[in-house]
Design an enzyme around this catalytic site. Structure first.
Site, PDB file in Angstrom:
ATOM      1  N   GLY A  30       0.781  -1.225   0.000  1.00 36.25           N
ATOM      2  CA  GLY A  30       0.000   0.000   0.000  1.00 36.25           C
ATOM      3  C   GLY A  30       0.816   1.280   0.000  1.00 36.25           C
ATOM      4  O   GLY A  30       0.316   2.344   0.358  1.00 36.25           O
ATOM      5  N   HIS A  31       2.080   1.207  -0.379  1.00 37.30           N
ATOM      6  CA  HIS A  31       2.908   2.407  -0.463  1.00 37.30           C
ATOM      7  C   HIS A  31       2.701   3.044  -1.834  1.00 37.30           C
ATOM      8  O   HIS A  31       3.326   2.655  -2.815  1.00 37.30           O
ATOM      9  CB  HIS A  31       4.388   2.049  -0.247  1.00 37.30           C
ATOM     10  N   LEU A  32       1.824   4.017  -1.899  1.00 38.71           N
ATOM     11  CA  LEU A  32       1.496   4.686  -3.161  1.00 38.71           C
ATOM     12  C   LEU A  32       2.372   5.925  -3.281  1.00 38.71           C
ATOM     13  O   LEU A  32       2.318   6.825  -2.438  1.00 38.71           O
ATOM     14  CB  LEU A  32       0.021   5.065  -3.190  1.00 38.71           C
TER      15      LEU A  32
END
Length: 229
Positions: free
Chosen positions: A160-162
């Site tokens: 979930g590291h955008l």
């Protein structure tokens, strides 16, 4: 950009007490820098973890097929719990032209504002990096005597590291914000998150985002009299 993050896990005889305290124990940046002989540019960090707690062990092992239902359920669960060691492969995803955020030409909200349309596919460079990292992690666990070694390829939006799409830079033609976070086109707009990164980096992003936030806040404070000039 994302952080494609395969996880390779195995089980060792020694009890690791992995359900208590922080899960991470060691990092290795041996493969972080570019070595063209590997078939890709940039690299990854190997993140070593010492197991997981009882609920996560039950859920993930059942989903992976390691933990059966029925007669052997409790016996196998006792063999697994507290014995898992995992290696995460934190890949440095690079900016690719085909990965972008645009305005949807059809979908709009109740105020008529176009919705964002996100296009992302894992690039060939990142795919090769992932497979190289999985191979090294499997070698490490095998040499350590681990059994039941299994690799999970990355799932989109996990962990979930955008990152990216509003990169920092001095040239308005090639960047969205300047060197202290102010948008080139909208003088009272400041962007203070992972979207200003120029690559994803092969590490967790939180510390760098915090450092950039402090830097941008300090620069804004120093320029209060002429902030929007």
């Amino acid at each position: 950009m994302l952080h494609p993050w395969p996880i390779v896990s195995g089980y060792v005889e020694e009890a690791l007490d992995g359900g208590r305290a922080p899960i991470n124990t060691m990092w290795s940046k041996q493969f972080y820098e570019t070595d063209l002989a590997r078939g890709f540019v940039r690299g990854y960090t190997l993140q070593f973890g010492r197991g997981t707690g009882p609920a996560n062990e039950a859920i993930t092992s059942a989903a992976a097929g390691r933990l059966p239902w029925g007669r052997d359920h409790h016996r196998v669960y006792r063999e697994l719990l507290g014995h898992r060691v995992g290696i995460g492969v934190a890949c440095e995803d690079l900016p690719e032209e085909h990965n972008r955020v645009t305005l949807d030409p059809v979908l709009k909200d109740s105020n008529g504002i176009p919705a964002p349309r996100i296009a992302y596919t894992i690039s060939e460079n990142t795919r090769r990096m992932m497979e190289h990292g999985i191979g090294r992690a499997e070698e490490i666990l095998t040499e350590a005597g681990a059994t039941r070694v299994q690799a999970s390829r990355t799932v989109l939006n996990s962990p979930g590291h955008l990152l990216g799409t509003a990169r920092m830079g001095n040239d308005p033609e090639r960047s969205v914000v300047n060197g202290w976070g102010r948008c080139h086109d909208v003088k009272n707009l400041f962007i203070v998150d992972g979207s200003i990164w120029v690559t994803s980096g092969g590490v967790n992003p939180t510390s760098t985002i915090q450092a950039l936030a402090l830097h941008i806040a300090y620069q804004m404070k120093q320029r209060l009299a002429t902030l929007f000039d």
